[in-house]
Scaffold this active site. Structure first.
Site, PDB file in Angstrom:
ATOM      1  N   SER A  39       0.809  -1.203   0.000  1.00 49.37           N
ATOM      2  CA  SER A  39       0.000   0.000   0.000  1.00 49.37           C
ATOM      3  C   SER A  39       0.852   1.267   0.000  1.00 49.37           C
ATOM      4  CB  SER A  39      -0.938  -0.053   1.215  1.00 49.37           C
ATOM      5  OG  SER A  39      -1.982   0.872   1.100  1.00 49.37           O
ATOM      6  N   GLU A  70      11.024   5.749  -9.448  1.00 56.11           N
ATOM      7  CA  GLU A  70      10.742   6.230 -10.794  1.00 56.11           C
ATOM      8  C   GLU A  70      10.914   7.739 -10.956  1.00 56.11           C
ATOM      9  OE1 GLU A  70       6.974   4.739 -12.122  1.00 56.11           O
ATOM     10  OE2 GLU A  70       7.533   2.640 -11.793  1.00 56.11           O
ATOM     11  N   LYS A  82      -0.531  -4.001  -3.617  1.00 53.24           N
ATOM     12  CA  LYS A  82      -1.859  -3.429  -3.369  1.00 53.24           C
ATOM     13  C   LYS A  82      -1.932  -2.101  -4.114  1.00 53.24           C
ATOM     14  CE  LYS A  82      -5.119  -1.796   0.113  1.00 53.24           C
ATOM     15  NZ  LYS A  82      -5.278  -0.425  -0.403  1.00 53.24           N
TER      16      LYS A  82
END
Length: 497
Positions: free
Chosen positions: A326, A337, A351
């Site tokens: 999560s 990224e 998740k």
């Protein structure tokens, strides 16, 4: 620039962003922030538009509401038929709660739940700064209740529970078909009381019984230490209401101790509050860079960007594993990224959805999924997880199954539990001479040596305190031989050159 300044500047930007969100025509509105802990079951909540639901709890009201909703005619007919024709008097609230619960379960979404007023009280009590339970996040998966992650230092961790363990029964009652809220109601309880769980670990032959003594689970979420050569390790165990403040304070303290590089440990972190994930991600991601995206049911995508003007530029490596879920995954993907931060460890939990919650007038509650979240590059990691840049496993003995302390292992015993115990003994320095599951003289001698060294009755029998202590020693051994941390430090040193 100190991290605390970065957080202060970030907060100003975040407040402006929140005001913009209120005015946004997409229907996003600010909701009260929840810290939803189900045995510290922390769920990511986003600001979202919520359709107002009207619940009618009387027969006449149901008929009136249904008059202009033809799709509900069968539902109302069933209700009226049972009310008037069932052979016993029925509880109308139970019928209505059951109908709503069935509707939510039909979604097939483990993160959407309907809670009765009793279950909702437990839900709201979880928002406090601490709670009483075993300290593990759970979720419903394929009609089973599965552990996502135990909390650091919790009774669940000390008992040897691990991510992906399936809880079959609680005090003898099967959890088959229950949702996570119903399971939590059975597992949680007062400090000092015992709960008996039957656990099935993937890859093992038979389930084991585990007795866990409930305790007060404080929401202390950040643990920092210097590990040598100017490198600090900071573990974040969940994202609760004060986590970003705790982290800033810890980082500033470590800077005073000469921190020049940081390993951020998100292993076994089940997630938490979205605003905390944004705050912390913004410490390490340059201002204006995307942290994550949210895609609604119509495919409309909203980007959330870093609000920080004073980015923390210290060399960073992040540790993840299968218990990182999560909000942990939001942070991991954001730094990977949008800031080029390497990830070390094992694939994360996976998740990729966002939940919100609504209370109803009678005290019941509906928690439901409202959107997908995507990584800065637009990847949806749901059920797939995030792959680390440097895959590293812990030693084999780190994944050994639990030994039931109530079972007696002694001379001439033969079982998978004996085999597990022999492997544990060897790992902690008491070689039994064999690991085939047969309890012979050498195994007994190894057990007696272990018991004597630990100040336990040296009777050569593994049971009770001896079994618990053996598992504790193994956990300490895993911490001492943390291959994932060692790799993270190696990668960080290369970045610091």
């Amino acid at each position: 620039m100190k991290v605390v300044k970065a957080l202060d500047e970030q907060k100003v930007g975040q407040e402006k962003q929140e005001q913009t969100n209120v005015e946004n025509k997409s229907g996003f509105i600010r909701m009260k922030k929840f810290q939803f802990i189900m045995l510290l079951f922390l769920v990511v909540f986003l600001s979202a538009g919520i359709t107002t639901f009207a619940l009618a709890f009387g027969k006449d009201k149901v008929a009136t509401v249904g008059a202009d909703r033809a799709e509900f005619n069968k539902l109302y007919t069933t209700y009226d038929t049972l009310q008037s024709g069932y052979y016993q008097k029925v509880d109308q609230k139970k019928l209505i709660n059951g109908a709503i619960n069935g509707m939510v379960q039909a979604l097939g979404d483990p993160y959407s739940d309907y809670m009765s007023n009793t279950e909702a009280k437990s839900f709201h009590s979880s928002i406090s700064s601490s709670f009483e339970g075993i300290g593990a996040e759970i979720q419903e998966k394929d009609t089973h209740i599965v552990i996502v992650s135990p909390i650091k230092g919790s009774p669940a961790e000390k008992a040897g529970l691990k991510p992906h363990d399936v809880i079959l029964t609680v005090n003898g009652k099967s959890l088959q078909g229950m949702n996570s809220t119903q399971a939590v109601a059975l597992i949680r309880g007062k400090k000092g009381t015992k709960v008996n769980l039957t656990i099935q670990r993937p890859g093992t032959e038979a389930p084991v019984n585990v007795s866990v003594v409930r305790d007060q689970i404080p929401i202390e979420t950040v643990y920092g230490e210097m590990v040598g050569d100017g490198i600090a390790k900071v573990q974040v165990t969940s994202f609760s209401s004060n986590t970003s403040k705790e982290l800033v304070k810890t980082l500033n303290d470590l800077q005073k101790q000469g921190m020049k590089g940081l390993v951020l440990d998100l292993r076994q972190n089940p997630g938490g509050l979205l605003d905390q994930a944004i705050n912390i991600s913004s410490l390490f991601v340059p201002k204006g860079k995307v942290l994550f995206k949210v895609e609604d049911r119509n495919g409309k995508i909203k980007e959330y960007t870093s609000q920080n003007k004073g980015t923390h530029t210290m060399p960073l490596v992040v540790l993840i594993d299968s218990g990182s879920a999560s909000a942990s995954e939001i942070l991991s993907a954001a730094v990977k990224e949008s800031a080029g931060v390497p990830l070390v460890g094992e694939k994360s939990f996976g998740k990729g959805t966002v939940q919100t919650a609504q209370d109803f007038p009678d005290g019941s509650n509906l928690k439901f999924t409202i959107a997908k979240w995507l990584t800065p590059d637009g990847n949806w990691i749901h059920k797939k997880g995030i792959k680390p840049d440097y895959p590293v496993a812990l030693p084999d003995y780190a994944s050994l199954p639990i030994i039931d302390p109530d079972k007696e292992l002694k001379l001439s015993s033969a079982s998978t539990n004996v085999k597990t115990a022999q492997t544990m003994l060897k790992a902690v320095g008491y070689d039994p001479g064999r690991e085939d599951g047969f309890y012979d003289d050498k195994t007994q001698n190894a057990v007696m040596a272990f018991q004597k060294a630990q100040g336990l009755p040296a009777d050569g029998v593994l049971k009770g305190d001896s079994t618990v202590k053996l598992m504790e020693l193994l956990r300490e051994k895993i911490q001492q031989n943390d291959t994932q941390l060692q790799k993270a430090i190696e990668v960080l040193k290369d970045k610091m050159k």
